[in-house]
Design a protein around this motif. Structure first.
Motif, PDB file in Angstrom:
ATOM      1  N   ALA A  48      70.904  72.359  68.344  1.00 48.78           N
ATOM      2  CA  ALA A  48      71.025  71.160  69.163  1.00 48.78           C
ATOM      3  C   ALA A  48      72.028  71.423  70.277  1.00 48.78           C
ATOM      4  O   ALA A  48      73.093  71.981  70.040  1.00 48.78           O
ATOM      5  N   VAL A  49      71.655  71.026  71.483  1.00 45.72           N
ATOM      6  CA  VAL A  49      72.579  71.150  72.605  1.00 45.72           C
ATOM      7  C   VAL A  49      73.320  69.820  72.730  1.00 45.72           C
ATOM      8  O   VAL A  49      72.701  68.772  72.943  1.00 45.72           O
ATOM      9  N   VAL A  50      74.626  69.888  72.531  1.00 48.15           N
ATOM     10  CA  VAL A  50      75.448  68.667  72.521  1.00 48.15           C
ATOM     11  C   VAL A  50      76.528  68.739  73.612  1.00 48.15           C
ATOM     12  O   VAL A  50      77.591  68.147  73.475  1.00 48.15           O
ATOM     13  N   LYS A  51      76.210  69.469  74.673  1.00 50.39           N
ATOM     14  CA  LYS A  51      77.152  69.585  75.800  1.00 50.39           C
ATOM     15  C   LYS A  51      77.309  68.226  76.491  1.00 50.39           C
ATOM     16  O   LYS A  51      76.462  67.338  76.320  1.00 50.39           O
ATOM     17  N   ALA A  52      78.358  68.127  77.302  1.00 48.37           N
ATOM     18  CA  ALA A  52      78.635  66.888  78.048  1.00 48.37           C
ATOM     19  C   ALA A  52      78.598  65.685  77.105  1.00 48.37           C
ATOM     20  O   ALA A  52      77.922  64.691  77.363  1.00 48.37           O
ATOM     21  N   ALA A  54      77.265  65.282  74.178  1.00 48.54           N
ATOM     22  CA  ALA A  54      75.885  65.046  73.746  1.00 48.54           C
ATOM     23  C   ALA A  54      75.162  64.178  74.771  1.00 48.54           C
ATOM     24  O   ALA A  54      74.630  63.108  74.449  1.00 48.54           O
ATOM     25  N   TYR A  55      75.149  64.671  76.014  1.00 47.29           N
ATOM     26  CA  TYR A  55      74.489  64.003  77.141  1.00 47.29           C
ATOM     27  C   TYR A  55      74.971  62.552  77.259  1.00 47.29           C
ATOM     28  O   TYR A  55      74.211  61.629  77.575  1.00 47.29           O
ATOM     29  N   GLY A  56      76.262  62.373  76.954  1.00 44.74           N
ATOM     30  CA  GLY A  56      76.862  61.048  77.128  1.00 44.74           C
ATOM     31  C   GLY A  56      76.798  60.157  75.900  1.00 44.74           C
ATOM     32  O   GLY A  56      77.334  59.054  75.902  1.00 44.74           O
ATOM     33  N   VAL A  97      79.552  78.344  72.805  1.00 41.23           N
ATOM     34  CA  VAL A  97      79.973  77.934  74.153  1.00 41.23           C
ATOM     35  C   VAL A  97      79.070  78.624  75.174  1.00 41.23           C
ATOM     36  O   VAL A  97      79.214  79.822  75.443  1.00 41.23           O
ATOM     37  N   LEU A  98      78.143  77.854  75.749  1.00 39.66           N
ATOM     38  CA  LEU A  98      77.117  78.449  76.621  1.00 39.66           C
ATOM     39  C   LEU A  98      77.693  79.121  77.869  1.00 39.66           C
ATOM     40  O   LEU A  98      77.197  80.151  78.310  1.00 39.66           O
ATOM     41  N   ASN A  99      78.717  78.527  78.452  1.00 40.60           N
ATOM     42  CA  ASN A  99      79.310  79.132  79.653  1.00 40.60           C
ATOM     43  C   ASN A  99      80.169  80.346  79.328  1.00 40.60           C
ATOM     44  O   ASN A  99      80.629  81.025  80.240  1.00 40.60           O
ATOM     45  N   SER A 149      69.113  83.079  87.726  1.00 41.67           N
ATOM     46  CA  SER A 149      70.283  83.446  88.551  1.00 41.67           C
ATOM     47  C   SER A 149      71.435  82.464  88.378  1.00 41.67           C
ATOM     48  O   SER A 149      72.089  82.080  89.349  1.00 41.67           O
ATOM     49  N   ARG A 150      71.649  82.038  87.139  1.00 44.77           N
ATOM     50  CA  ARG A 150      72.737  81.096  86.903  1.00 44.77           C
ATOM     51  C   ARG A 150      73.765  81.695  85.954  1.00 44.77           C
ATOM     52  O   ARG A 150      74.891  81.956  86.322  1.00 44.77           O
ATOM     53  N   LEU A 151      73.351  81.930  84.718  1.00 39.64           N
ATOM     54  CA  LEU A 151      74.231  82.496  83.710  1.00 39.64           C
ATOM     55  C   LEU A 151      73.494  83.614  82.990  1.00 39.64           C
ATOM     56  O   LEU A 151      72.278  83.578  82.861  1.00 39.64           O
ATOM     57  N   ILE A 176      70.387  87.147  70.702  1.00 42.17           N
ATOM     58  CA  ILE A 176      70.381  87.195  72.170  1.00 42.17           C
ATOM     59  C   ILE A 176      69.576  85.999  72.670  1.00 42.17           C
ATOM     60  O   ILE A 176      68.734  85.448  71.945  1.00 42.17           O
ATOM     61  N   MET A 177      69.870  85.573  73.887  1.00 43.27           N
ATOM     62  CA  MET A 177      69.210  84.364  74.375  1.00 43.27           C
ATOM     63  C   MET A 177      68.987  84.414  75.884  1.00 43.27           C
ATOM     64  O   MET A 177      69.561  85.230  76.604  1.00 43.27           O
ATOM     65  N   SER A 178      68.123  83.514  76.351  1.00 42.79           N
ATOM     66  CA  SER A 178      67.972  83.273  77.780  1.00 42.79           C
ATOM     67  C   SER A 178      67.538  81.818  77.947  1.00 42.79           C
ATOM     68  O   SER A 178      67.234  81.135  76.963  1.00 42.79           O
ATOM     69  N   HIS A 179      67.550  81.355  79.180  1.00 44.14           N
ATOM     70  CA  HIS A 179      67.269  79.943  79.441  1.00 44.14           C
ATOM     71  C   HIS A 179      66.155  79.808  80.465  1.00 44.14           C
ATOM     72  O   HIS A 179      66.138  80.517  81.473  1.00 44.14           O
ATOM     73  N   LEU A 180      65.238  78.884  80.191  1.00 47.47           N
ATOM     74  CA  LEU A 180      64.094  78.657  81.082  1.00 47.47           C
ATOM     75  C   LEU A 180      64.462  77.689  82.205  1.00 47.47           C
ATOM     76  O   LEU A 180      65.059  76.640  81.962  1.00 47.47           O
ATOM     77  N   ALA A 213      63.752  78.817  73.827  1.00 49.06           N
ATOM     78  CA  ALA A 213      63.251  77.515  74.276  1.00 49.06           C
ATOM     79  C   ALA A 213      64.310  76.423  74.294  1.00 49.06           C
ATOM     80  O   ALA A 213      65.066  76.258  73.339  1.00 49.06           O
ATOM     81  N   ASN A 214      64.358  75.663  75.382  1.00 50.47           N
ATOM     82  CA  ASN A 214      65.043  74.369  75.408  1.00 50.47           C
ATOM     83  C   ASN A 214      63.993  73.317  75.025  1.00 50.47           C
ATOM     84  O   ASN A 214      62.936  73.658  74.489  1.00 50.47           O
ATOM     85  N   SER A 215      64.250  72.041  75.326  1.00 47.07           N
ATOM     86  CA  SER A 215      63.281  71.001  74.946  1.00 47.07           C
ATOM     87  C   SER A 215      61.902  71.288  75.508  1.00 47.07           C
ATOM     88  O   SER A 215      60.901  71.288  74.789  1.00 47.07           O
ATOM     89  N   ARG A 230      66.751  75.586  71.318  1.00 50.10           N
ATOM     90  CA  ARG A 230      67.969  74.882  71.744  1.00 50.10           C
ATOM     91  C   ARG A 230      67.613  73.600  72.489  1.00 50.10           C
ATOM     92  O   ARG A 230      67.890  73.455  73.679  1.00 50.10           O
ATOM     93  N   PRO A 231      67.033  72.624  71.813  1.00 52.02           N
ATOM     94  CA  PRO A 231      66.685  71.386  72.514  1.00 52.02           C
ATOM     95  C   PRO A 231      67.910  70.534  72.796  1.00 52.02           C
ATOM     96  O   PRO A 231      68.866  70.519  72.022  1.00 52.02           O
ATOM     97  N   GLY A 232      67.867  69.837  73.912  1.00 55.73           N
ATOM     98  CA  GLY A 232      68.884  68.849  74.253  1.00 55.73           C
ATOM     99  C   GLY A 232      68.200  67.522  74.533  1.00 55.73           C
ATOM    100  O   GLY A 232      68.049  66.671  73.651  1.00 55.73           O
ATOM    101  N   ILE A 233      67.679  67.365  75.735  1.00 56.56           N
ATOM    102  CA  ILE A 233      67.186  66.065  76.222  1.00 56.56           C
ATOM    103  C   ILE A 233      66.162  65.416  75.282  1.00 56.56           C
ATOM    104  O   ILE A 233      66.145  64.193  75.126  1.00 56.56           O
ATOM    105  N   ALA A 234      65.295  66.225  74.655  1.00 57.40           N
ATOM    106  CA  ALA A 234      64.257  65.639  73.792  1.00 57.40           C
ATOM    107  C   ALA A 234      64.880  64.919  72.600  1.00 57.40           C
ATOM    108  O   ALA A 234      64.362  63.895  72.144  1.00 57.40           O
TER     109      ALA A 234
END
Ligand SMILES: *Cc1c(COP(=O)(O)O)cnc(C)c1O
Length: 377
Positions: A48-52, A54-56, A97-99, A149-151, A176-180, A213-215, A230-234
């Motif tokens: 679960a992505v609970v950054k920020a 948990a999206y507020g 810690v993703l960053n 081209s972000r992280l 290992i991971m990557s982000h779409l 995969a994210n959401s 690694r879903p967040g928004i869904a």
């Protein structure tokens, strides 16, 4: 009248602490959204992505709820978020810690049992050095850039990283991971391009588990799963794929109180700049939420709120602490001082308000201010 005032005073003291907006977070719906993703993923784990926060929605409450559903992998973006969340979770949960870390945070991170995502050789060297200083093996995740081209390790750094791994290291790679970048668009060519790049990386770094995969990625199909999604928004009820029917259940509703109502004649100016001029006699209500509460200013003269299912258009500019809505569609007296209008709920989804504001559900959720009374169900 006196007894009304007394009654409301009691109510405020016990439940709402005087707030004029009520944000309801349905933890049961959050749990059902998690279970829905788990059932789609089959044997693949759902983190679960609970950054920020948990999206507020409140990282601690959200993470504890998901822990109860079996989630053990929690992703935040920044180290400070991990420092807050780590003590709230049992030892068998991992916080990533993703960053990655800013230089100087490595020892604190290691001692708190937080796992950094390493995005570059620079972060890799810092973490390896921390492991040498502490004289023990330290866990980490490697993120690769597959076209956003972000992280993540850029292609140019892969050879040197592979050599460092071959030479032996005191960093234990958990996966290992990557982000779409475009998983919300099921037709985007970028999904296939990133998948191809991830496949090349898997060949260059064999033997590691993959998280991809994210959401949106969960709905792109199994090829994008790896072993850990690694879903967040869904989880929070946002649509994982733009333009498709949202399969997730809403988690958040928001009701805001009316501060004042009035009738104005044709030709009245409404709000800052007099940007809205009434065309006819109009009944207005001022509601107690503005851009400081996360109602974007871009909703000026285009968004709406609802009362008993009736659309009440926002007129004039959204102010910092209030917004004005046209209530002429309601019978006179239907809505008064103290009534609550729906900003998010049965009649207006996150996607609706995001579309009117010219933004995305993520920005609406993370912008919801802290002046609302938050109630968890
Ligand atoms: C934010 C984020 C996610 C979650 O994305 P959603 O679209 O909210 O599911 C997953 N992975 C990384 C690296 C992220 O930054």
């Amino acid at each position: 009248m006196d007894s009304d005032i007394l009654a409301s005073r009691t109510r405020i003291a016990t439940t709402a602490q005087g707030a004029t907006g009520y944000l309801t977070i349905d933890l049961a719906a959050l749990g059902r959204n998690y279970r829905k993703l788990v059932s789609m993923l089959g044997p693949v784990r759902a983190g679960a992505v609970v950054k920020a926060d948990a999206y507020g929605l409140g990282a601690e409450r959200v993470a504890r709820t998901l822990y109860g559903e079996g989630c053990r992998h929690f992703f935040v973006a920044q180290f400070v978020e991990a420092v807050r969340l780590r003590p709230a979770l049992a030892q068998d949960a991992q916080v990533f810690v993703l960053n990655g870390l800013q230089p100087g945070n490595e020892i604190a991170c290691a001692e708190m049992g937080i796992v950094p995502v390493l995005n570059s050789l620079a972060q890799w060297r810092q973490w390896s050095a921390a492991a040498r200083i502490l004289k023990r093996c330290l866990p980490a995740v490697l993120q690769f850039d597959t076209g956003m081209s972000r992280l993540g390790f850029p292609r140019e750094e892969r050879a040197e990283l592979a050599a460092a791994l071959r030479d032996g290291t005191n960093v234990e790679i958990l996966f290992i991971m990557s982000h779409l970048a475009s998983a919300d668009d099921m037709d985007s060519e970028q999904n296939g391009e990133q998948f191809a790049e991830m496949s090349r990386i898997a060949d260059e770094f064999p033997g590691f588990d993959i998280s991809f995969a994210n959401s949106g990625g969960v709905f792109l199909g199994e090829a994008y799963y790896g072993v850990l999604a690694r879903p967040g928004i869904a989880l929070y009820g946002g649509a994982p794929n733009a333009g498709e029917k949202n399969p997730m259940e809403p988690v958040v509703s928001l009701d805001v109180a009316v501060v004042q109502t009035r009738s104005v004649p044709a030709g009245a100016k409404v709000g800052y700049g007099g940007a809205h001029v009434t065309q006819r006699e109009t009944r207005l209500a001022t509601i107690a939420a503005g851009y400081a509460d996360g109602l974007p200013r871009s909703l000026s003269d285009c968004g709406a709120v609802y009362f008993k299912g009736i659309r009440l258009p926002i007129v004039g500019r959204v102010s910092m602490d209030s917004a004005t809505v046209d209530i002429s569609a309601l019978p006179e007296g239907a809505l008064t001082f103290g009534s609550l209008v729906e900003v998010l709920g049965r009649h207006q989804t996150l996607e609706d308000i995001a579309r009117d504001a010219g933004t995305i559900s993520y920005e609406i959720l993370t912008g919801l201010g802290d002046r609302y009374h938050r109630q968890y169900r």
